[in-house]
Design a protein around this motif. Structure first.
Motif, mmCIF file in Angstrom:
data_model
loop_
_atom_site.group_PDB
_atom_site.id
_atom_site.type_symbol
_atom_site.label_atom_id
_atom_site.label_comp_id
_atom_site.label_asym_id
_atom_site.label_seq_id
_atom_site.Cartn_x
_atom_site.Cartn_y
_atom_site.Cartn_z
ATOM 1 N N GLY A 1 -8.818 -7.892 -3.056
ATOM 2 C CA GLY A 1 -7.710 -7.556 -3.942
ATOM 3 C C GLY A 1 -7.099 -8.835 -4.486
ATOM 4 O O GLY A 1 -7.738 -9.886 -4.486
ATOM 5 N N LYS B 1 0.860 -1.178 0.000
ATOM 6 C CA LYS B 1 0.000 0.000 0.000
ATOM 7 C C LYS B 1 0.902 1.236 0.000
ATOM 8 O O LYS B 1 1.701 1.405 0.926
ATOM 9 C CB LYS B 1 -0.839 -0.037 1.280
ATOM 10 C CG LYS B 1 -2.144 0.703 1.226
ATOM 11 C CD LYS B 1 -2.910 0.381 2.514
ATOM 12 C CE LYS B 1 -4.133 1.240 2.666
ATOM 13 N NZ LYS B 1 -4.859 0.924 3.908
ATOM 14 N N LYS C 1 -4.320 -4.201 -3.757
ATOM 15 C CA LYS C 1 -5.670 -3.878 -4.243
ATOM 16 C C LYS C 1 -5.681 -3.919 -5.751
ATOM 17 O O LYS C 1 -4.717 -3.519 -6.383
ATOM 18 C CB LYS C 1 -6.071 -2.478 -3.779
ATOM 19 C CG LYS C 1 -6.320 -2.399 -2.306
ATOM 20 C CD LYS C 1 -7.762 -2.711 -1.973
ATOM 21 C CE LYS C 1 -7.986 -2.664 -0.475
ATOM 22 N NZ LYS C 1 -9.307 -3.155 -0.083
#
Lengths: 62, 62
Positions: A46, A10, A62
């Motif tokens: 995801g 992320k 994701k």
């Protein structure tokens, strides 16, 4: 031990999602069902970015 | 040892695809790049059906 841990990538950083992963099962709708060796179960919305078993790493995104 | 083996599910049967898997990397176009601990590398045109690490099994399907 052989367990791998699942991390979410992320913003260029990795965040621990679930330790000691046993099962990963892609489901309809682009989700991943992930279960630890202790039976803890989580769903990640995801996909798998990379699995590197010798490094004990499962990287999701994701 | 911790290695898992990759099998292809085909017509209800499993066929060995690659032993002693280290890395699995989904690529563009729906392919999987799979590498063994010995550096052998294969590409599978399909997706992951299930990974069960305690059972040392990675099941792929078209």
């Amino acid at each position: 031990m052989c367990e791998s841990h699942a991390y979410i990538m992320k913003d260029g950083k990795e965040e621990l999602f679930l330790e000691n992963v046993d099962v990963i099962k892609p489901e309809e709708g682009g989700r991943l069902l992930i279960r630890s060796i202790f039976g803890e179960q989580k769903v990640f919305d995801g996909h798998i970015r990379e699995i590197a078993l010798l490094k004990h790493r499962i990287v999701l995104e994701k």
